[in-house]
Design an enzyme around this catalytic site. Structure first.
Site, PDB file in Angstrom:
ATOM      1  N   ASP A 272       0.804  -1.216   0.000  1.00  0.00           N
ATOM      2  CA  ASP A 272       0.000   0.000   0.000  1.00  0.00           C
ATOM      3  C   ASP A 272       0.837   1.264   0.000  1.00  0.00           C
ATOM      4  OD1 ASP A 272      -2.784  -0.304   0.002  1.00  0.00           O
ATOM      5  OD2 ASP A 272      -2.729  -1.146   2.019  1.00  0.00           O
TER       6      ASP A 272
HETATM    7  C1  GLC Z   1      -1.619   3.096   5.454  1.00  0.00           C
HETATM    8  C2  GLC Z   1      -0.493   2.672   6.355  1.00  0.00           C
HETATM    9  C3  GLC Z   1       0.191   1.476   5.801  1.00  0.00           C
HETATM   10  C4  GLC Z   1      -0.817   0.392   5.725  1.00  0.00           C
HETATM   11  C5  GLC Z   1      -1.948   0.856   4.829  1.00  0.00           C
HETATM   12  C6  GLC Z   1      -3.007  -0.150   4.790  1.00  0.00           C
HETATM   13  O1  GLC Z   1      -1.144   3.492   4.250  1.00  0.00           O
HETATM   14  O2  GLC Z   1       0.422   3.671   6.549  1.00  0.00           O
HETATM   15  O3  GLC Z   1       1.289   1.098   6.559  1.00  0.00           O
HETATM   16  O4  GLC Z   1      -0.263  -0.786   5.271  1.00  0.00           O
HETATM   17  O5  GLC Z   1      -2.507   2.051   5.251  1.00  0.00           O
HETATM   18  O6  GLC Z   1      -4.023   0.158   3.879  1.00  0.00           O
HETATM   19  C1  GLC Z   2      -1.624  -3.753   5.390  1.00  0.00           C
HETATM   20  C2  GLC Z   2      -2.846  -3.826   4.524  1.00  0.00           C
HETATM   21  C3  GLC Z   2      -2.643  -4.735   3.347  1.00  0.00           C
HETATM   22  C4  GLC Z   2      -1.378  -4.391   2.637  1.00  0.00           C
HETATM   23  C5  GLC Z   2      -0.202  -4.379   3.588  1.00  0.00           C
HETATM   24  C6  GLC Z   2       1.071  -3.925   2.926  1.00  0.00           C
HETATM   25  O1  GLC Z   2      -1.460  -4.960   6.068  1.00  0.00           O
HETATM   26  O2  GLC Z   2      -3.964  -4.260   5.258  1.00  0.00           O
HETATM   27  O3  GLC Z   2      -3.724  -4.623   2.476  1.00  0.00           O
HETATM   28  O4  GLC Z   2      -1.183  -5.329   1.627  1.00  0.00           O
HETATM   29  O5  GLC Z   2      -0.483  -3.497   4.645  1.00  0.00           O
HETATM   30  O6  GLC Z   2       1.048  -2.587   2.606  1.00  0.00           O
END
Ligand code: GLC
Ligand code: GLC
Length: 812
Positions: free
Chosen positions: A485
């Site tokens: 993400d």
């Molecule tokens: C936000 C957080 C990230 C997480 C994401 C999940 O961007 O900073 O670390 O994995 O949301 O959707």
């Molecule tokens: C968080 C989110 C997931 C994403 C991961 C890496 O765990 O829930 O959707 O893949 O972060 O960013």
């Protein structure tokens, strides 16, 4: 250092001190009514949706930490204490908390009074039941006072912590039975047809419904005035902060025990039957609920039913390997965590406030891989719900709300891995159940039934979305982000507060993801298999031709010499390459490309995994990337916004460690695959709970990486795709029992010294009793017998009507 121990026979984790490094929590509830509860009785309760229908108030940002819960206070002379230690924090003479599957218990003593508390949500009712037993262990009579305490949330948990100008005037309650039953009915007069209750099965000696009267001005629940005085004030809340507190005076002869049952419930009335008199709520359903749990025997029976439910679920996959850590994770805790991710997705934990994210499209599809064998019917519905939030071009809402099941337009779409996860989930469901009929279900796009297609049609849209959204190197476009993400290659955010996920052009025409290429090869093939099963060989052929193109792009433009490139940015520069100054190697494409089979025959896979071991491994797990970003890279987005070693910037993101472990099994490296498994496995990490900090019975999303100050420290426990993926890894790849369309396949990949093991697997109505003789081999079956007959290959042929299969597999 440990703060407790596993009691495997009881299926419980026993916490022996309230002073765990962080609150160690449990989840209560199986269907629609849920509670989070910590080892010191903190937590909260909601019905269906942690944001919109929250029953009790919790303060996430509060100090002292873990504030508000379901508290019992005992006043014994001048001493006030709580069975769970918090909130008063009086030193206890003994304390034990047991977290079990859907219930928690406490046994504590102070000055020879023992308190036992059992809390759980019954299988089929919208309530949380607490049984409190007080025992006098002194040689003289004891006269003590028991108080209960919960603080109501005014339903919408988001509004509840912001909108004080309104909320401090809306609170309303009713009280019956002399105070034994307290009704919280805020907003019931207008647009709500639900209220909450907190009742006890005895006459009380007092009650309170106004927080400030019970606690006293400027006090917290650590020093309630009413408890200090030994007497409630019988307050009737009007606005401000409604609560429910009971006072029960208890006299106990030496050795005597008394038990009380408290019920915290959610009640809905029909729109036209809300009132029994003007301004008096219709209490019939509440009275019936309380009657059901008004005695100890009924509570014990409901607990027995809950335990039976769990023992049946856990009988579906059960291993006896002689390795107690593996057995307890596989047979109990890993599967339990998978069910919690089914219920919660990423909504409510001690790190997810319940008011942020709803259900994630990619998250929920991946969670399904871990629970589909447990609850296939509910998995089926989940797939349909998820697919209903897809758009006609194959892209999808990134999240949807559990209550409405509608896509969330704040976050929107454009996460280009999302579509392919739908294939992953559907394929896992069909391999588990053999139920091809799901592919013929008519499923809407964006919840609009007028543009529905079959589920198979949706999968085709998923497949085609990737096939038609490729960049200059023939690799899939990344969009706003892929699985990571925080790798936001089309964002370019320069101002604080902008969301990295939604800022910037979503559909950059250039930035590409090698990770999605890996997914496309893996799940594209699963799509082709489904097309074949449907008799559409032309479609399967077309799909395989598309897959070949992406495979070739991954092994050429996607290959960096010693490992797979991570991505190409919006300027077509490499991300995750030796050419980069920072972030030269990322874990995701190494794990996923190899598990998809990319580069195996070319020898690239072997090199990629070697590079992972050399560059990303630590004693606490494999880091997501190295070297960590030390400065903010505008062109990369959120990944470089985290300090080095945390989260996506070189943290150990537990979710993708199993990908590498699975990849190692693809190459037959049982020793290494298991070594990776152990590093993040809670039962193995239990010994270093003081460093790891989070619960030793569940996975956390992230463990701080080598660059971080607190290397080895876990964060964000419970709601993580790690649960599903580690269960897939250990159950299907390491222990090697993998459901295929043709039947169960047996192909373990274990370390040399693992030893023989047996396994029971219930699959499509039959029970498979499997024994594996290892012979010191890591992988490769030399002989497979099924019901006494030798079988070619790895798959146990499925025979209509056969209920028991005795399977012997010999490795080596
Ligand atoms: C936000 C957080 C990230 C997480 C994401 C999940 O961007 O900073 O670390 O994995 O949301 O959707
Ligand atoms: C968080 C989110 C997931 C994403 C991961 C890496 O765990 O829930 O959707 O893949 O972060 O960013």
């Amino acid at each position: 250092m440990k703060y407790g121990y596993f009691d495997d026979n009881a299926l419980e984790y026993v916490i022996t001190t309230p002073k765990t490094p962080l609150p160690w929590i449990n989840y209560l509830g199986n269907k629609e009514f849920f509670s989070l509860i910590s080892n010191t009785c903190g937590g909260y309760t909601f019905y269906k949706d942690a944001k919109l229908l929250r029953l009790t108030r919790y303060r996430y940002n509060n100090v002292p930490y873990d504030n508000n819960g379901k508290y019992f206070f005992i006043k014994d002379g001048d001493t006030v204490w709580n069975p769970g230690w918090q909130p008063v924090k009086t030193t206890l003479d003994s304390y034990e908390c047991r977290h079990g599957l859907g219930y928690s218990t406490w046994v504590s003593t102070k000055n020879d009074i023992e308190a036992k508390v059992l809390t759980f949500v019954p299988m089929d009712d919208n309530c949380e039941v607490s049984k409190v037993t007080l025992t006098n262990k002194k040689s003289s009579d004891a006269n003590i006072t028991l108080f209960s305490y919960v603080e109501w949330c005014l339903w919408n948990a988001d509004d509840d912590m912001k909108n004080f100008q309104r909320n401090l005037s809306t609170g309303e309650v009713e009280v019956t039975d002399g105070g034994s039953v307290i009704y919280h009915k805020t907003e019931y007069r207008e647009r709500r047809n639900h209220y909450a209750i907190y009742g006890v099965n005895t006459k009380v000696d007092g009650f309170d419904t106004s927080r400030d009267d019970f606690l006293g001005a400027y006090n917290g629940p650590d020093s309630p005035d009413a408890v200090a005085a030994g007497k409630c004030t019988n307050s009737m809340a009007s606005g401000w902060s409604p609560i429910a507190a009971h006072q029960i005076n208890v006299s106990l002869k030496p050795g005597e025990s008394k038990t009380f049952v408290f019920t915290l419930g959610y009640i809905e009335n029909p729109e036209d039957d809300k009132w029994e008199a003007p301004s008096v709520v219709n209490k019939k359903p509440a009275v019936a609920m309380l009657a059901k749990y008004n005695n100890e025997a009924a509570v014990d029976a409901a607990l027995a039913e809950l335990k039976k439910y769990w023992s049946e679920l856990l009988s579906i996959y059960h291993v006896s390997s002689g390795n107690e850590k593996v057995d307890r994770m596989v047979n109990i805790w890993n599967q339990y965590q998978c069910m919690v991710t089914f219920n919660m997705s990423r909504s409510a934990s001690y790190y997810e406030s319940g008011i942020g994210r709803g259900m994630g499209f990619r998250d929920s599809c991946q969670d399904l891989l871990g629970f589909v064998h447990l609850i296939p019917d509910r998995a089926r519905q989940r797939i349909i719900d998820i697919a209903s939030t897809q758009f006609q071009d194959g892209s999808a809402y990134h999240q949807y709300q559990p209550l409405t099941k509608k896509g969330n337009s704040d976050i929107g779409s454009g996460f280009n891995d999302d579509p392919l996860w739908l294939i992953a989930g559907t394929s896992a469901y069909i391999r588990e159940t053999g139920d091809l009929s799901i592919l013929d279900e008519m499923v809407p796009f964006d919840n609009d039934m007028s543009v529905a297609k079959t589920l198979m049609g949706h999968l085709k849209c998923s497949f085609d979305f990737t096939a038609t959204h490729k960049g200059p190197h023939g690799l899939p476009l990344i969009g706003r982000a892929d699985w990571n993400d925080c790798l936001n290659l089309n964002c370019f955010s320069e101002h604080p507060g902008e969301s990295f996920q939604t800022f910037g052009p979503s559909e950059g025409p250039v930035a590409e993801s090698v990770f999605i290429a890996g997914m496309f090869v893996k799940y594209g093939e699963e799509y082709a298999e489904l097309a074949e099963l449907k008799g559409d060989t032309a479609e399967a052929e077309r799909a395989r031709a598309e897959i070949k193109k992406v495979y070739d792009a991954a092994t050429t433009a996607g290959w960096d010499g010693e490992w797979f490139v991570r991505a190409y940015d919006a300027n077509s520069n490499k991300v995750g390459s030796k050419e980069c100054e920072e972030g030269q190697i990322y874990i995701e494409p190494q794990g996923f490309c190899v598990l998809a089979g990319i580069g195996v025959k070319e020898g690239l896979a072997e090199k990629a995994l070697k590079s992972v071991e050399e560059r990303l491994d630590t004693k606490y797990g494999i880091m997501i990337l190295q070297p960590a970003y030390t400065k903010y890279h505008l062109e990369l987005g959120e990944v470089s916004s985290y300090p080095p070693g945390y989260k996506e910037n070189a943290g150990i993101f537990c979710h993708n460690n199993p990908w590498v472990s699975i990849a190692e099994t693809v190459l037959g490296h049982g020793n290494r695959a298991f070594d990776i498994y152990k590093k993040t496995c809670p039962a193995y990490v239990e010994e270093i709970s003081d460093i790891h900090c989070t619960e030793p019975y569940v996975y956390s999303q992230m463990v701080a990486g080598r660059d971080a100050k607190f290397h080895g420290q876990g964060k964000n426990s419970w709601l993580t795709g790690t649960a599903a993926w580690t269960f897939v890894n250990i159950s299907q790849y390491i222990l090697g029992v993998y459901p295929t369309h043709k039947g169960l396949s047996i192909n373990p990949c274990v370390p040399e010294d693992f030893g023989d093991f047996t396994l029971t697997r219930k699959f499509r109505g039959a029970t498979y009793n499997i024994s594996v003789k290892q012979n010191g081999a890591q992988k490769g079956i030399s002989k497979l017998t099924v019901n006494g007959k030798e079988v070619e290959g790895n798959i146990i042929p499925y025979e209509e009507g056969v209920k028991e299969y005795t399977v012997e597999a010999i490795l080596g």
